[in-house]
Scaffold this active site. Sequence first.
Site, mmCIF file in Angstrom:
data_model
loop_
_atom_site.group_PDB
_atom_site.id
_atom_site.type_symbol
_atom_site.label_atom_id
_atom_site.label_comp_id
_atom_site.label_asym_id
_atom_site.label_seq_id
_atom_site.Cartn_x
_atom_site.Cartn_y
_atom_site.Cartn_z
ATOM 1 N N ILE A 1 -3.461 1.956 -4.062
ATOM 2 C CA ILE A 1 -2.107 1.252 -3.846
ATOM 3 C C ILE A 1 -2.606 -0.212 -4.069
ATOM 4 O O ILE A 1 -2.142 -0.972 -4.657
ATOM 5 C CB ILE A 1 -1.120 1.851 -2.901
ATOM 6 N N SER B 1 2.972 0.526 3.670
ATOM 7 C CA SER B 1 1.878 1.562 4.145
ATOM 8 C C SER B 1 2.547 2.607 5.217
ATOM 9 O O SER B 1 3.191 3.586 5.012
ATOM 10 C CB SER B 1 0.633 0.970 4.714
ATOM 11 N N ARG B 2 2.290 2.382 6.473
ATOM 12 C CA ARG B 2 3.254 3.064 7.526
ATOM 13 C C ARG B 2 3.595 2.217 8.382
ATOM 14 O O ARG B 2 2.971 1.178 8.869
ATOM 15 C CB ARG B 2 1.837 4.101 8.072
ATOM 16 N N ASP C 1 8.967 -0.928 3.941
ATOM 17 C CA ASP C 1 9.556 0.444 3.295
ATOM 18 C C ASP C 1 9.306 1.537 4.429
ATOM 19 O O ASP C 1 9.612 2.662 4.030
ATOM 20 C CB ASP C 1 8.666 0.710 1.820
ATOM 21 N N GLU D 1 11.053 5.633 11.989
ATOM 22 C CA GLU D 1 11.665 6.021 10.814
ATOM 23 C C GLU D 1 12.083 7.570 10.739
ATOM 24 O O GLU D 1 13.185 8.036 10.102
ATOM 25 C CB GLU D 1 10.860 5.651 9.581
ATOM 26 N N HIS E 1 11.699 4.183 2.967
ATOM 27 C CA HIS E 1 10.545 4.843 2.357
ATOM 28 C C HIS E 1 10.440 5.404 0.943
ATOM 29 O O HIS E 1 10.347 6.482 0.640
ATOM 30 C CB HIS E 1 9.944 5.964 3.428
ATOM 31 N N GLN E 2 11.069 4.410 0.016
ATOM 32 C CA GLN E 2 11.232 4.809 -1.270
ATOM 33 C C GLN E 2 10.014 4.584 -2.194
ATOM 34 O O GLN E 2 10.391 4.413 -3.391
ATOM 35 C CB GLN E 2 12.495 4.249 -1.755
ATOM 36 N N PHE F 1 7.233 5.522 -2.966
ATOM 37 C CA PHE F 1 6.882 6.648 -3.924
ATOM 38 C C PHE F 1 7.717 7.094 -5.045
ATOM 39 O O PHE F 1 7.598 7.849 -5.702
ATOM 40 C CB PHE F 1 6.448 7.862 -2.772
#
Length: 330
Positions: free
Chosen positions: A155, A233-234, A258, A263, A295-296, A298
Amino acid sequence: MKVAVFSTKSYDKEYLDRFNTANTTQLTYFDASLNADTVILSKGHDCVCLFVNDKAHRETMAELSGNGIQLIALRCAGFNNVDLAAAVKNNIRVVRVPAYSPEAVAEHAVALILTLNRKTHKAYNRVRESNFSLEKLVGFNLYGKTAGVIGTGRIGQAFCRIMLGFGCNVIAYDSFPSGEMKKAGVLYCELDDVLRQSDIISLHCPLVPETHHLINKTAFSKMKKGVMLINSSRGAVINTPDAIDALKDEQLGYLGIDVYEQEEKLFFKDLSEKIIPDEMIGRLISFPNVLITSHQGFFTREALEQIAIISMKNISDFQNKLPLENEVKG
Ligand code: NAD
């Protein structure tokens, strides 16, 4: 092979069903996320198919094994939510989707940058109310700015290529620098140099013990005043209370995330009619220079297709006793 699919959304079902071409694989869909309370649902299955906020921790792993689970098929790249040592101990193998569309996440990180910078989200709302004023919408040119990238795997590399295309100076930190990126014009340096020199910092490293709260009070103090920080990332790579302090001090000029450390209680759910007890997300939402997506990164058609194809192949390879090319080993 009976597979219990946790954290199912309509798009998971649509894509997994489309690519479940082996008649021998039976998918059962559960809305619930996997945790100690819901692990009972795995009973009678051979495999659980999990996403980013399902938790296969130590105690849950023992129960999964007791319920007959032999395989955890992650339909994501990150595996920080799975206790790999416990999986080995319980004789459960773990497979993931290492790369489905790195461009999807990289392009989303860039969308956060462009939105925060050029304030298109605010302009959209203004124009809908017939407010055509440009006051307070001023942005900056990306051309010539320094973009710092932490983690140049799949990524991170896709992100570097886009930022080079904008005419940015791209600098990066990764213990395993990529020769291809160096050739493309990325300058590798120490983490501190990335923190000190960048106008925009984008995080693309995995969440591992060394990256947990990597971006904390000390890291913020090294950054340029007014820096833009992007995290796709996280969540736990950033210490959120420290980020809130940095926003209040105006050290952090823009924050685009994101992912968020807490979350799992929020993201992927419609909570619009609920009282949200999480004070930190409320504080973050209140800043005019913070942009949060749930978290969109992906979430493109291409990525969903690849996730479904690779997940189904991972499961059928296990079933057919073939080598597991996407196995994650503890
Ligand atoms: P990858 O494994 O290809 O690359 C990760 C890179 O990070 C590697 O080059 C590695 O050397 C580097 N790295 C490891 N530890 C580091 C450290 N301490 N400091 C700097 N670099 C370090 O992974 P990827 O496919 O590029 O994905 C990166 C992360 O993005 C995943 O781990 C996942 O957490 C996240 N992700 C998010 C979404 C989303 O929807 N937002 C989707 C997919 C993945």
